[in-house]
Design a protein around this motif. Structure first.
Motif, PDB file in Angstrom:
ATOM      1  N   GLN A 244       0.828  -1.205   0.000  1.00 51.51           N
ATOM      2  CA  GLN A 244       0.000   0.000   0.000  1.00 51.51           C
ATOM      3  C   GLN A 244       0.865   1.259   0.000  1.00 51.51           C
ATOM      4  O   GLN A 244       0.579   2.225  -0.721  1.00 51.51           O
ATOM      5  CB  GLN A 244      -0.929   0.008   1.222  1.00 51.51           C
ATOM      6  CG  GLN A 244      -2.023  -1.032   1.155  1.00 51.51           C
ATOM      7  CD  GLN A 244      -2.796  -1.143   2.467  1.00 51.51           C
ATOM      8  OE1 GLN A 244      -2.391  -0.631   3.499  1.00 51.51           O
ATOM      9  NE2 GLN A 244      -3.926  -1.841   2.414  1.00 51.51           N
TER      10      GLN A 244
ATOM     11  N   THR B  31       3.969   1.525  -1.112  1.00 47.59           N
ATOM     12  CA  THR B  31       4.620   1.623  -2.415  1.00 47.59           C
ATOM     13  C   THR B  31       3.660   2.202  -3.450  1.00 47.59           C
ATOM     14  O   THR B  31       4.047   3.072  -4.244  1.00 47.59           O
ATOM     15  CB  THR B  31       5.111   0.235  -2.875  1.00 47.59           C
ATOM     16  OG1 THR B  31       6.004  -0.286  -1.898  1.00 47.59           O
ATOM     17  CG2 THR B  31       5.822   0.308  -4.205  1.00 47.59           C
ATOM     18  N   ALA B  32       2.426   1.758  -3.445  1.00 44.11           N
ATOM     19  CA  ALA B  32       1.431   2.282  -4.386  1.00 44.11           C
ATOM     20  C   ALA B  32       1.187   3.759  -4.131  1.00 44.11           C
ATOM     21  O   ALA B  32       1.076   4.556  -5.074  1.00 44.11           O
ATOM     22  CB  ALA B  32       0.130   1.489  -4.272  1.00 44.11           C
ATOM     23  N   ASP B  33       1.126   4.164  -2.873  1.00 43.81           N
ATOM     24  CA  ASP B  33       0.899   5.570  -2.543  1.00 43.81           C
ATOM     25  C   ASP B  33       2.095   6.434  -2.930  1.00 43.81           C
ATOM     26  O   ASP B  33       1.928   7.546  -3.420  1.00 43.81           O
ATOM     27  CB  ASP B  33       0.582   5.734  -1.051  1.00 43.81           C
ATOM     28  CG  ASP B  33       0.020   7.110  -0.742  1.00 43.81           C
ATOM     29  OD1 ASP B  33      -0.875   7.571  -1.488  1.00 43.81           O
ATOM     30  OD2 ASP B  33       0.484   7.732   0.234  1.00 43.81           O
TER      31      ASP B  33
ATOM     32  N   ARG C  83       4.120   5.866  -5.379  1.00 44.79           N
ATOM     33  CA  ARG C  83       4.066   5.997  -6.843  1.00 44.79           C
ATOM     34  C   ARG C  83       2.980   6.986  -7.270  1.00 44.79           C
ATOM     35  O   ARG C  83       3.163   7.759  -8.209  1.00 44.79           O
ATOM     36  CB  ARG C  83       3.800   4.643  -7.489  1.00 44.79           C
ATOM     37  CG  ARG C  83       4.986   3.737  -7.468  1.00 44.79           C
ATOM     38  CD  ARG C  83       4.710   2.427  -8.188  1.00 44.79           C
ATOM     39  NE  ARG C  83       5.865   1.558  -8.103  1.00 44.79           N
ATOM     40  CZ  ARG C  83       5.805   0.259  -7.990  1.00 44.79           C
ATOM     41  NH1 ARG C  83       4.630  -0.360  -7.957  1.00 44.79           N
ATOM     42  NH2 ARG C  83       6.906  -0.463  -7.904  1.00 44.79           N
ATOM     43  N   ALA C  84       1.849   6.945  -6.577  1.00 42.82           N
ATOM     44  CA  ALA C  84       0.735   7.822  -6.934  1.00 42.82           C
ATOM     45  C   ALA C  84       0.968   9.262  -6.472  1.00 42.82           C
ATOM     46  O   ALA C  84       0.506  10.210  -7.119  1.00 42.82           O
ATOM     47  CB  ALA C  84      -0.562   7.281  -6.344  1.00 42.82           C
ATOM     48  N   ASN C  85       1.663   9.440  -5.363  1.00 42.30           N
ATOM     49  CA  ASN C  85       1.858  10.767  -4.776  1.00 42.30           C
ATOM     50  C   ASN C  85       3.309  10.996  -4.376  1.00 42.30           C
ATOM     51  O   ASN C  85       3.610  11.189  -3.193  1.00 42.30           O
ATOM     52  CB  ASN C  85       0.967  10.920  -3.531  1.00 42.30           C
ATOM     53  CG  ASN C  85      -0.477  10.642  -3.821  1.00 42.30           C
ATOM     54  OD1 ASN C  85      -1.098  11.330  -4.600  1.00 42.30           O
ATOM     55  ND2 ASN C  85      -1.022   9.602  -3.193  1.00 42.30           N
ATOM     56  N   PRO C  86       4.233  11.005  -5.314  1.00 42.15           N
ATOM     57  CA  PRO C  86       5.649  11.120  -4.951  1.00 42.15           C
ATOM     58  C   PRO C  86       5.988  12.421  -4.228  1.00 42.15           C
ATOM     59  O   PRO C  86       6.865  12.438  -3.360  1.00 42.15           O
ATOM     60  CB  PRO C  86       6.379  11.021  -6.285  1.00 42.15           C
ATOM     61  CG  PRO C  86       5.371  11.351  -7.323  1.00 42.15           C
ATOM     62  CD  PRO C  86       4.049  10.942  -6.758  1.00 42.15           C
TER      63      PRO C  86
ATOM     64  N   LYS D 116       4.387  13.869  -2.028  1.00 43.65           N
ATOM     65  CA  LYS D 116       4.023  13.724  -0.623  1.00 43.65           C
ATOM     66  C   LYS D 116       5.199  13.199   0.202  1.00 43.65           C
ATOM     67  O   LYS D 116       5.312  13.486   1.393  1.00 43.65           O
ATOM     68  CB  LYS D 116       2.835  12.751  -0.529  1.00 43.65           C
ATOM     69  CG  LYS D 116       2.301  12.489   0.846  1.00 43.65           C
ATOM     70  CD  LYS D 116       1.085  11.563   0.717  1.00 43.65           C
ATOM     71  CE  LYS D 116       0.573  11.078   2.038  1.00 43.65           C
ATOM     72  NZ  LYS D 116      -0.544  10.147   1.900  1.00 43.65           N
TER      73      LYS D 116
END
Length: 68
Positions: free
Chosen positions: A50, A52-54, A56-59, A61
């Motif tokens: 989760q 890692t996915a976040d 990638r989606a919100n670097p 942040k």
């Protein structure tokens, strides 16, 4: 014959390893026999996925680059 003796030694060694696993000795024995450890590792892996996915989606942040 030598081959048969080697095979017997190997089988005895394998039996010893399997016995240790059954008794919960060593890392593999703990993983096989300790459901709490398995559940915690599974939960940790889920959280890492989760995160890692976040990332990638919100670097932005997680990584900020500042130029003077």
């Amino acid at each position: 014959t030598a081959t048969l003796e080697t095979m017997e030694v190997s089988m005895a060694s394998l039996a010893s390893v399997m016995d240790k696993i059954d008794r919960g000795q060593g890392t593999l024995g703990l993983l096989v026999n300790d459901t709490t450890l398995y559940d915690e590792l599974s939960s940790t892996l889920r959280e890492v996925r989760q995160l890692t996915a976040d990332v990638r989606a919100n670097p932005k942040k997680y990584v900020t680059i500042s130029v003077f």
